[in-house]
Scaffold this active site. Structure first.
Site: not given
Lengths: 768, 768
Positions: A344, A483, A595-596
């Site tokens: 991140d 993930e 998830k993303q």
């Protein structure tokens, strides 16, 4: 929906919590946390409450409490609390009736104001007003003024308790091994907490505005704590004002400050008063405000506040004074993710610093260089070469990912955390970040000293990580950014990033011949061998291409998996990761559900890598299957949607990204703000809507302003020079400032055309 | 004044807290704590509250958390808590309006009942009723039933959370290094917490009375914790009943129980239900109730409850199943004094066990034998011989007294704790306790195996401790029981006790020739040398005698010190040790002021040591200078006043002693009940008012019943036989029971005359 009200007035831009709502107590503590890069204090209310989650965190103050524990950012003593007792009963937030309430954070100065008007059970009405800030001008100091007025009720004796509460733990885990507390000069309470390696020193000077209360003050020890007690007879209309200054400092061998000087400084500051201090703070914060300012004509106040909030928090979480620490996933605002540093930082937060505060960005990257031993160790542990960066790290750069997380709903046992073991893209992400820092800053010295070595050694990792299969190099048994798809082969994001990493290494190794690393490799004869391996890698690595439907497979298996039938249920759920309440982790892995952002992330990093229509098709395909259960998802989607011209979606996702911390879900952000998402907001605005990016050829501009935005004005730092940017729906104006030395011309690319910016540049842009 | 209401009904004798008063939340948690010798659970309310101080303690589960810390009884996870949420908001004690409230403890069965009728902020009225107990029949189990009824209000969904909350710390210090939580069979939550040496296992089985709620149950992990969650739609009149059984066990190498068996047992017990369990408990507790019963005709219900409370708590704090642990200053009811064992255990608590449960008393003394290495080490550390018992100890018998305590009001630094360094009488106290156990029980085997060695080695300590001065042996630079007089010479209590200790050694060494210790000493030739030294000691030790005014000097300096002028202010203060708020410790030492009984203690131990008039004079002299700032003071004064016939004072002090834990001072007992004071209450009644004591010649009876008492009836164990006693103002009736073997005659001394009790004995007594 925003839970917080944006307010613009002469004191600046604020976010305000306008009502007392117990469900949001802890969330707002995170959101309004005050950080100055050195420490962060959650925005606890002064009165104790059962829903409070007190927290103070000091940059780099990590510890593994015991062998079975994980290294984490230590939750430090509470210096904010104000105990109030009337007739022996504690007056706390839960047993009073709150009649009026406001808690608000000034996004320009970092000052927090709290107003609570409450009625006690025996009918006394009090107004508590407080102001506080973490000093920008003196990074160890926290200023805090609290005024309590008895508005209604009979004459009564109120006992106040305040001091340093060292009984705070990290959710039940205590870190300080030995604490010593005492009082200096009947005015300054001192706390020394020992950790294994270093420790923490807190000195809290206190004074009442009227001196008479001072005299009745008595000091007491509690376990791990010290506090002062004053009993004050109050009549209707009486106000007492307590001014506290806390000095908060790591107690390490490096700190050579003299105690007497610190005590004297606190005493002086107490005498000067709060108003003088906040004036200093305003002045000090002007530099940040000017550098980071983004003016958007047409943007809603909510959007403006959301962007300013992101910038304020990012500025506060960065330990800009040192390269020994980096930025954790929650900054300095909560215990979430144990203060660990993830990818991140490099991919979401660093871009803000690269463009606005390049000197701070460089330190964040130097932190990764300092952590090379941890990266080397991890590679060795897993049988690979070079630098394999840890998935999570803390102070010294070694792997810190915990082994177990939530319960498996079927077996009753805790699930293993696979990210630390199999999520390897962080290594390439760091390499990517180095390239971007270098292209923006042209900091050749950094590249020579640190960058090249990281680029080459991370490339060596990828060479060892890839396997020969199907007559090509494949990366097997891995986890990508998404993930929910574990243990997969050839995650597109990872493969492309690995290839880019190796490409960067090859380039750097040829261009930084004067770097100590390249010299050494050349001398010992390994440079050529490495370069050959990199070349082979680049020629053979499998880079997934669009299939016959134009879809780039996220990994080898994804497109063959079943869809999750009732996916909308989970996409709409206010609860994050609600899918795991119905399915086990293993079941989720077997379905087409993300998830993303995964490929979407890749698109945001390399704007021109695929044709526009391929990008668009893939964004739409994968978004439908994405739950956005990670706070990293909406901002990446907003940015890419702007780039592909899906402005309606861009606006929707941008709004969602702005809401990540500011929304009305009381559970979100309880354990800290979402640092990466804040970086993502800035990226949406600058890289997405203003369309500013940078590669080896220079600055690229491709604005896609939101429909209701008329223009945007901001500055970025390019090659050490400030570049003022203005864009409206058709025009781009650039101005290069460099008050000191002669200006370096900057190459600008707009819609494929190159321009050279020397002083000013005015361009039209439009539909191609 | 009593804060608690005594209630006698068909279920037994209760103490009840009849009103909801937040100031007493924590105090009542201690006072109503439920212990079964193996573990103790504070009487926390199920609903969380800001003033709650949760605590669960397991006998012997001590640990030093870290190097800078002190070994302490570990505060274990909370298994009592019941979270309630309505529309996402927690319902807790502080944010509801409590309309009716009762919390009461059954002193015969140890069952706790809680009734709370409350109205939530959105107008729902609930009745929460719970019953619970720590099982006497199966020492690892805690039974807990909670019923929640919606009395008024609209249909609403209530979310309940319950489980094992491992975030509990010892006031901010966490002990468990690694915790593992999981669920077995979707019914039993498991917690394993690792300590350095051993650990703790908790298995909590839960079920709702109606099965449907069970199905919606989901399990979750929090840090160090596991909990279950049920959302239940409740209509007006609906009641839900949650039955929990927690298995609480030290997780050590010695515990070989099979997990499956434990799980099965919990499941079976869940099925059988709470009513069956409490029936078992009642049956099991009958044994204790019969053995300990004291019937006093004429006593107030308050007195009866106070005495029963003392007995219940003492029974619960004693780990009767092992000689590895002893009894801490707060039993198993709080963090106070860190669970450490003081002289309190031998001089105040042991007498109850000696007279009622001699087998348990023996184990407590064996604990001191097991701790001989610690006593030896302490002697060595201080340069003395023999066994010098630690002032405070925990599990293994080594010195554990913390080094620093409260702040010095002048210097701002913490005061040194001198007791561990200079308060040496504990060593003689243990020797004294051994003699009393032996005289009551005639347990020759104990004396041979353990007692003689302790008596001789403690005597050796005193020989090395005393110094030749003024042509006699003196004990210099010491602290007696009265801790407001530090660093004094020839504390009368200590000198007399030391002499008695040496006398006991001399006697035992001559009478237990068959003990392994004496044999060994004889063989290696040291016995004679030791005996000569003891003889010399006894001939030369300085034993302070009454001065010309008839006052025995408490120490060499005391009578020369100034009086504390405003002593009544501190004697009347509701705050303990209030003198230290005005004077520093050093200043207090320089004045004629006592914290607690000192010479008075000596008088209680040796009824005939001084003529009655000397005793009386000294009691009155010293009491006037005593602040009774220690909970050990009133009970000793009550006992001695009965003995000297000052019955008005005796009654007053006895009432004060009964109030030690039960009074209306909300601060008292917050960190645990006063174990020694409870023993002191029993001693007042049996040794003081019934006047039963025992020395080498047998049982001595000298009743001094309180004025309003008509008669007293109780039993004591003498030489392994139960002796029923009845006394009224003129008569004594004794009956010797021994259902099994033939009776051993017991020597009884009344007003100087000897009698032999074979079966029954009826005597008149009266003014001599």
């Amino acid at each position: 929906m925003f839970y917080y009200q944006p307010i613009k007035n002469k004191e600046g831009l604020w976010l305000a919590e306008e009502h007392y709502n117990r469900r949001y107590i802890a969330k707002t503590e995170s959101v309004f946390a005050q950080s100055n890069g050195h420490f962060g204090v959650r925005a606890m209310l002064e009165l104790r409450g059962i829903d409070a989650t007190p927290g103070m965190f000091v940059s780099g103050l990590y510890q593994k409490a015991q062998d079975g524990e994980v290294t984490e950012l230590v939750n430090c003593p509470d210096v904010v609390e104000l105990g109030m007792y009337i007739q022996g009963e504690s007056v706390n937030l839960d047993n009073v009736r709150v009649e009026e309430f406001q808690r608000k954070l000034n996004l320009y100065t970092g000052e927090l104001w709290i107003n609570i008007l409450f009625r006690t059970q025996n009918g006394l009405r009090f107004l508590l007003r407080s102001k506080r800030f973490a000093a920008d001008f003196e990074k160890t100091l926290f200023y805090h003024k609290t005024e309590v007025t008895l508005l209604d009720g009979n004459k009564t004796t109120v006992t106040f308790e305040y001091g340093i509460n060292g009984q705070i733990t990290n959710s039940g885990t205590s870190h300080f091994q030995k604490t010593e507390c005492r009082v200096y000069g009947k005015e300054i309470m001192a706390y020394h907490g020992a950790l294994q390696d270093d420790g923490l020193e807190i000195l809290t000077g206190t004074c009442f505005e009227k001196n008479q209360e001072q005299q009745d003050c008595s000091y007491h020890l509690k376990r791990r704590s010290i506090y002062a007690k004053n009993s004050i007879l109050m009549e209707k209309g009486d106000a007492i004002t307590l001014f506290r200054i806390s000095h908060i400092q790591e107690d390490s061998a490096e700190c050579k400050d003299v105690l007497e000087e610190k005590l004297e400084k606190i005493q002086q500051q107490l005498k000067r008063g709060y108003e003088q201090a906040i004036a200093n703070q305003k002045k000090s914060m002007e530099g940040f405000c000017q550098r980071a300012a983004i003016e958007i004509d047409g943007a809603s106040l909510q959007e403006k506040a959301g962007i300013a909030f992101a910038q304020y928090q990012m500025y506060g979480m960065d330990p800009a004074y040192t390269n020994r620490y980096s930025i954790g996933a929650k900054g300095l605002t909560g215990e979430g993710y144990k203060g660990h540093v993830f990818w991140d930082t490099e991919l979401f937060i660093l871009p803000f610093f690269v463009a606005e505060f390049p000197e701070a960005a460089r330190k964040l990257l130097e932190y990764r260089y300092r952590g090379k031993a941890g990266a080397k160790r991890k590679a060795e542990d897993y049988g690979f070469q070079g630098f394999m960066y840890p998935w999570e790290c803390a102070k010294d750069g070694f792997e810190e990912t915990p082994l177990y997380a939530a319960l498996n709903i079927h077996t009753g046992k805790a699930n293993k955390v696979w990210s630390g073991i199999k999520e390897h893209h962080v290594t390439a992400d760091i390499a990517f970040a180095i390239s971007r820092y270098y292209y923006w800053s042209n900091d050749r010295e950094f590249l020579n000293q640190y960058g090249t070595e990281i680029l080459c050694e991370t490339a060596n990792f990828w060479v060892s990580r890839a396997e020969e299969r199907n007559e090509r190099l494949e990366i097997l048994n891995i986890i990508g950014p998404d993930e929910y798809n574990e243990h997969i082969d050839n995650n597109a994001y990872t493969n492309y990033m690995a290839a880019y990493n190796v490409k960067l290494a090859l380039k750097a190794s040829k261009e930084t011949l004067d770097s100590p690393y390249v010299k050494k490799m050349k001398e010992n004869g390994t440079l050529k061998v490495m370069q050959e391996k990199w070349q082979y890698f680049l020629e053979h690595i499998y880079l997934p291409k669009p299939d016959k439907n134009g879809i780039i497979p996220q990994d080898d298996a994804f497109l063959g998996k079943e869809e999750l039938k009732d996916i909308e249920k989970y996409r709409q759920s206010p609860v994050k990761q609600s899918v795991l309440l119905d399915y086990s982790r293993d079941e989720v892995v077997d379905m087409q559900v993300l998830k993303q952002a995964d490929l979407v992330m890749l698109f945001t990093l390399f704007p021109g890598l695929f044709p526009a229509d391929v990008v668009k098709k893939n964004v739409l395909f994968y978004e439908k299957r994405t739950l956005h259960d990670s706070s990293l998802s909406y901002c990446a989607h907003a940015q890419i949607c702007a780039e592909i011209g899906e402005m309606e979606m861009a606006e929707r996702f941008f709004a969602k990204a702005l809401e990540t911390d500011l929304c009305d879900n009381p559970q979100d952000s309880v354990d800290g703000i979402h640092a990466a998402s804040l970086g993502g907001i800035w990226k949406c605005v600058i890289a997405g809507f203003a369309g500013v990016s940078c590669d080896e050829d220079g600055i690229i501009l491709a604005p896609h302003l939101l429909g209701h935005w008329n223009s945007i004005k901001f500055s970025v730092m390019v090659q050490g020079q400030k570049m003022d940017c203005f864009m409206d729906k058709e025009n781009i104006s650039l101005h290069l400032c460099n008050s000191g030395k002669s200006k370096e011309p900057v190459t600008i690319k707009v819609q494929g055309k190159k321009y050279i910016l020397k002083d000013d540049l005015h361009l039209k842009y439009g539909k191609e």
